[in-house]
Scaffold this motif. Structure first.
Motif, short mmCIF file in Angstrom:
data_model
loop_
_atom_site.label_atom_id
_atom_site.label_comp_id
_atom_site.label_asym_id
_atom_site.label_seq_id
_atom_site.Cartn_x
_atom_site.Cartn_y
_atom_site.Cartn_z
N PRO A 178 14.31 43.96 6.76
CA PRO A 178 13.74 43.69 8.08
C PRO A 178 12.72 42.56 8.02
O PRO A 178 12.04 42.38 7.00
CB PRO A 178 13.09 45.01 8.47
N ARG A 179 12.66 41.82 9.09
CA ARG A 179 11.65 40.76 9.19
C ARG A 179 10.28 41.39 9.23
O ARG A 179 10.04 42.36 9.96
CB ARG A 179 11.92 39.95 10.45
N ARG A 187 16.11 41.93 12.49
CA ARG A 187 14.90 41.94 13.31
C ARG A 187 14.66 43.33 13.86
O ARG A 187 15.59 44.05 14.19
CB ARG A 187 15.05 40.98 14.48
N ARG A 188 13.40 43.66 13.95
CA ARG A 188 13.03 44.89 14.65
C ARG A 188 12.78 44.50 16.11
O ARG A 188 12.08 43.55 16.39
CB ARG A 188 11.77 45.50 14.06
N ARG A 189 13.36 45.24 17.00
CA ARG A 189 13.17 44.94 18.42
C ARG A 189 12.15 45.92 18.99
O ARG A 189 12.23 47.12 18.75
CB ARG A 189 14.49 45.04 19.18
#
Length: 81
Positions: free
Chosen positions: A79-80, A50-52
């Protein structure tokens, strides 16, 4: 139920890339151990990330970190979207 969810998640990708052999397997236990075991017989291990918001790049958790350092095959971190 987990196997149905896995099939549903992979359905479009498998249909779009039929030439790629995808092995789906639902296992119980710790994710780290299951993925490292799977890497022993895999050509490629694909894991998500996940990218935060507020952070540059991907923030990898303990499982992805362990897989990247100890897998017996190449690892792709996707990455999502």
């Amino acid at each position: 139920r987990h196997e149905q969810e896995l099939d549903a998640a992979l359905h479009a990708a498998v249909r779009a890339h039929g030439a790629v052999d995808v092995r789906r397997e639902a296992v119980e236990g710790q994710a780290r151990a299951a993925l490292l075991d799977a890497s022993a017989t895999a050509d490629l291990l694909v894991v998500g990330a996940r990218r935060r918001t507020g952070h540059t790049g991907l923030q990898l958790g303990r499982v992805n970190h362990a897989v990247l350092h100890h897998a017996a095959c190449p690892v792709a971190v996707v990455p999502r979207a």
